[in-house]
Each structure stands twice: as C-alpha cells, then as structure tokens.
Design an enzyme around this catalytic site. Sequence first.
Site, PDB file in Angstrom:
ATOM      1  N   SER A  47      -5.806  -7.981  11.510  1.00 44.40           N
ATOM      2  CA  SER A  47      -5.517  -7.104  12.637  1.00 44.40           C
ATOM      3  C   SER A  47      -6.519  -5.955  12.716  1.00 44.40           C
ATOM      4  O   SER A  47      -7.066  -5.651  13.773  1.00 44.40           O
ATOM      5  CB  SER A  47      -4.102  -6.556  12.473  1.00 44.40           C
ATOM      6  OG  SER A  47      -3.927  -5.426  13.268  1.00 44.40           O
ATOM      7  N   CYS A 107      -3.386   4.935   8.850  1.00 39.72           N
ATOM      8  CA  CYS A 107      -4.113   5.091   7.584  1.00 39.72           C
ATOM      9  C   CYS A 107      -5.486   5.674   7.856  1.00 39.72           C
ATOM     10  O   CYS A 107      -6.183   5.239   8.769  1.00 39.72           O
ATOM     11  CB  CYS A 107      -4.223   3.736   6.908  1.00 39.72           C
ATOM     12  SG  CYS A 107      -5.272   3.784   5.466  1.00 39.72           S
ATOM     13  N   CYS A 138       0.844  -1.197   0.000  1.00 41.49           N
ATOM     14  CA  CYS A 138       0.000   0.000   0.000  1.00 41.49           C
ATOM     15  C   CYS A 138       0.883   1.252   0.000  1.00 41.49           C
ATOM     16  O   CYS A 138       1.886   1.318   0.721  1.00 41.49           O
ATOM     17  CB  CYS A 138      -0.878  -0.018   1.238  1.00 41.49           C
ATOM     18  SG  CYS A 138      -1.827   1.494   1.447  1.00 41.49           S
ATOM     19  N   GLU A 170       3.279  -6.070   8.541  1.00 36.73           N
ATOM     20  CA  GLU A 170       3.495  -4.664   8.160  1.00 36.73           C
ATOM     21  C   GLU A 170       4.623  -4.059   8.989  1.00 36.73           C
ATOM     22  O   GLU A 170       5.515  -3.369   8.461  1.00 36.73           O
ATOM     23  CB  GLU A 170       2.205  -3.861   8.363  1.00 36.73           C
ATOM     24  CG  GLU A 170       2.368  -2.393   7.980  1.00 36.73           C
ATOM     25  CD  GLU A 170       1.188  -1.528   8.441  1.00 36.73           C
ATOM     26  OE1 GLU A 170       0.040  -1.991   8.367  1.00 36.73           O
ATOM     27  OE2 GLU A 170       1.446  -0.389   8.884  1.00 36.73           O
TER      28      GLU A 170
END
Length: 647
Positions: free
Chosen positions: A218, A189, A94, A120
């Site tokens: 998550s 985000c 992303c 991540e």
Amino acid sequence: MLIEIAKHSGFCFGVERALKLTEQAADKYGEIFTLGPLIHNKIVTDELERRGVKIAQSIQQAAGQPLVLRSHGVTLEEERLAGELCSEVFDAACPFVKRIHEIAAANDSLVVIGDKNHPEVIGILGHAKGFAAACEQLDELFAVLDRCEASYRKTALVVQTTFDRSRFTEYSRIIGEKYRCAEIYDTICNATSQRQESARELAKRAGLMLVVGGRHSSNTGKLADICSGFCRTVFIESAAELSPQIVKNLPSDTLIGITAGASTPAHTIKEVHLKMSEITTNIENEESFAALFEQSESKKLYTGARVKATVVDIKPNEAVVELGTKHTGYIPLEELTGDPNAAVGDVVAVGDVIEAIVTKVDDSQGMVWLSKKKVDAAQSMEKISASKEANETLEGVVVQAVKGGVIVVCNGMRVFIPASQSGVPKEGKLEDLVKKTVKFKVIEINELRNRVVGSIRQAVREVRDEARAKFWETIEVGQKFVGEVRSIQDYGVFVEIGPIDGLVRTSELTWNRVGHPKDIVKEGDKLTVIVKSFDPEKKRVSLSAKDPDENPWNKFIEEYQKGDVIKATIVSITEFGAFAQIIPGVDGLIHISQISTERVNNIASVLSVGQEVEAKIIDIDTEKNRVSLSIRAVLEAEQSDEDSAEE
Ligand code: F3S
C-alpha cells in the site's frame, strides 16, 4: 543521466523490526509461520521462505507452530487466538500501529481514515471497544461523522499509518471545522510521510521516477501515485524489470529518481540503482561511441571530400600535409597551383593551413592525395563569375603559350586567352607574352567544364576607350605631344599621340618644302607635334611638326621688305608661275606674268628647277604669309637703267 535515491526510502523502522524478529524466530525454530505475508514484498518473502518461514493463511493453519504476527498488527481476537493455538507468538506489530490499537481501545467511538480492507485497518478496527468504522473518501467520512455528531458521540479519528499526509491534513482541517464530536489523532507514521515527502521532492526534479516495492504494498503504491503527479513514474518490484527501454527518448541530462516503499529492502534498492547506473552508463557510452563514431566518420576521407590540411613538409615535387586522421596527405606540385613555372615553396610554407580536395585515398597504406588547385579553382570560379557579372577587368600572369592562345593564371584559375583576343598581332609571337602580367576581361565561362575564356584585347580596348574619352575631354589647340610615327601616307603621316593617331600633313612636317613624307621620316620615328585643330565628332586631330619658334617667315619679315631685290632658287614650276626659295621655308611666287618682259607661254622653256634667279619682292602678304616676286621688275629696272645710261 544522474540517478538519485530519495533521502527516505525503503525499510521503515517497523518493517525492519518485524523482519529481524522473524529471522530470529526462524533461526530459533528452523520453521515458523507468519500470519499472511510478513510484508508485501515478494523478494523478501521468497528469501524468508528459503530460511524456513512459511505463510499461514489463518491462525488455525499455524496451530502448534511458532507464529509471527506481522507489522500491520492483527485484531484483538486474533491476538488472543494465536496465543491459544500457536506454540509461541512473536508479535511483530509495529509500535506505531500498536499505539493506534491503544487509541481504538480507549474510545467508545472510532473512525479510521484508510482502506477498510487493508490488514492494518482491519486490525485497528478489531481493537475498537465500541462503534468503529473505516473509510477514506471525504463524503463517506462526512456520512459517518454526521451520525456521530447527531448522537453526540465523541469519536476518535485515527488514520492509517501509510495514508497520504497532505490528504490527511486537508481532511483534518475540514473535519475539525465541521464536527465538534471528532477528536483527531495524527497516526500517520513519520516513516511514511518522510518517504512521501522525499519522493515528492525528488519527483519534482526528476524526469523519471522508479518506485521500487511489492505490487501489493500500500505505501509503495501511494509513493507511485505521488510521483506520477510530477513526472513519468515506473513501478517495479526489482531490478530485473529494468531494461534500456525504460530510458528511451529521455534527454541525456535527465535526473532519474529512485524511491522505495517501507517494505522494500535496501539491497533491492541498491540493485535497482546499480542496474540503472549500468543502463545509463551503457547508453552514454553508446552515445559517446556514436558521437565518436560520427566524429570519426565525419573525418573519414573520401574522394571529393573538402578538408583542412596543415603543411608539414615541403618536397621538390609535393607538399606533405596532416589532416587530423591517421593518413599522411600529399599534394603534388601540379595539384598545388595551375602555374607550371611555380615551385612548391612558392605556393605553400610549412605550418600553412590550407583547404584541399581529396583526390585519392589509400586506407591500407594510410595515404591520401589531395588537390589545393581544385579548391582555389572553385573559389576562383566564384570570383571570376562575379567579375564577369560586374564587368570587371582581371589581372593574371601568362604562364603558357598553347595551341591557339595563351594560358593566364588568375587567383589559381587557368584562363584561356585565344590568340585573336591576346592583342598579339598575327605575325607576332604568343610566347612573348609568357611571364607577363596582363589585364583581361572574362568573355566566357563554362562552370561544368571548369573553363574560362578571357580577352586581353577587350581589356586593352576598354582602357583605350577610357583614355580616348579623357583625351577628347582635355585636348586643346596648341597642345604639344611627342608621338610615334605609326604610318606614312602620300599626304602625310599618322602620329600616335596617346590613345589616338593624329595626322600631320606633308606641308606640316617641316617648314621646308617636302616632296614626300618618306623623304624626311620613317615609321617609329618620334615627332614633336602640336595640335592644330581637332574634331571630336569625327575623331580627327590635325597636327603640325613645325616648331613655331623656328618659323622662317618671322626671319623673312625681319630681314626682307617689299622692293628688295633678292636672289632666289626655283624650287617648282606650275602652270601659273614658278616658286622660288628666298630662304629655307619661305618661297616666293613668280607669277607667269612676272617671269619676263616678254610674254611667256611655256614657263619650263624659260625657267628650270634649281635655277637661281634675281627677283624683286613686289608684295608681302603678312596675313597669308605669301611673297610675290618679279623677275620682270628686275629686268625692266635694268632696261630702264640701260636706257638712262644711253641717253
Ligand atoms: Fe511502522 Fe511506520 Fe513502518 S507504522 S511498520 S514504521 S511504516
């Protein structure tokens, strides 16, 4: 129940992009690999698998094959290795994660707020060019930052894209105040925070939140955590997990919220929404069916049910009624009223809404028979019981003479009056009471047998007692009554004057001499009487039928005086003399000593009843209204006149 989907839910921009990229790659090569599951959503990964997308647990496993690097991003080393080993690398990381990678790469010291085991975060750490650490508890952060502070090391503080916004805000405030070394980057985000805010806002209003997403997602897990702080929250992966049990015991006005993690596809949310709608609709239908059923059950007719009925037709022998059911109701005349003389139209009219009791149901024919009389009787029984308690007098119409008494209908209730309580004399006819309105007292109630016994006599006696009490309060000597001769005795007659009978002695029947009362009156005759005296204690009243205006004594006084010689008729003879009528109503006594100039031993030998004699008025007693006469005085005067004439 209402169902509402959170304003922001489901696929985020990054996941959407990664998915699209993967599908394009799969379309291009037919078979490709992703490094680990593309997203933490089994539904999506299963679908991808069907399209030729396989999951490689390592870059080596996908060596020589096209490889997609997922949206979480990977370490710098993994990027490099994938480029070396795989036929083509599709970097689906992303852009928001990529930006964090850039921050990591640009700073000598890096602290990541987040789950250090999450791909991540691992990927971010793998882009750090110097010191790097990851933790999510504040005390751990303090420990790391203390070291950074102590070594005067400027530290970039980034945050996992899916970290809880409010928690991060709090951390930032504390860390910003406490550590000068920390340079904080808000890398959460927006998609995540938007989903969290939407979920929070919806959970506050909802009674149940469905959080839809992969078990290992998550961000979906975080949504579930947030929602569970406000209402009952259920974490599901798909609509298949839903069952009616999920809404069991929830109030019918419950708001059901749906939110979904960033890795949850729109169709999964849609399916959940559809299934949930189906469940709630079914339940509502069931409830409404149950309500209707209950309603119809409540209207179910059974013998003994008390219902409201509208009269729709009057027939000669029955009333036709509507009950709000499929049945047609009939109330036979004998069940409308206890009055055998009444017609249907006397009791009800078309349009009347009445209460009745079901006496018979024929569902197969759609017919039901009812009784209004029973309802009236029940109500009347209550009233009659109350009247008995209050010792009230009731009024009803005698509808029938039966064996041993009569039936009176009072407020629709049949009351039996025994003959002995009817007030009708033994020789009288009970039938004479039929159709008459009578007052009666209730003397016996048997609610079990629905039987009431009354007494007209008691009511009459009570009325008479009251009248008598009033009579004794108001009676005065000289009061005039017109009464009926009730009985004739040797000594006089009893005359009914209102509530009592007074005695008129024979001597008070007329101014004239009377042998026996029967000689001048008979029972039933009307007599004008005057109260002579009364005794409230002994309940006796003496009456006189003599009219004072016609008192013959007054006439006698006007016309006669002492010394007058009059003609009189012997009306009776006694031992001490004879009574002679001077005028009707005034007799004079001729004492035995005044009958003759000679001694008289036997009056009857000298005088006889009906004999006219000449006598002198020798005394008038105006107080006792007595007149004394003397034949002897007349004889002596004549003798004296004769003697004088001879001389
Ligand atoms: Fe990217 Fe944000 Fe989604 S970081 S992958 S858009 S949750």
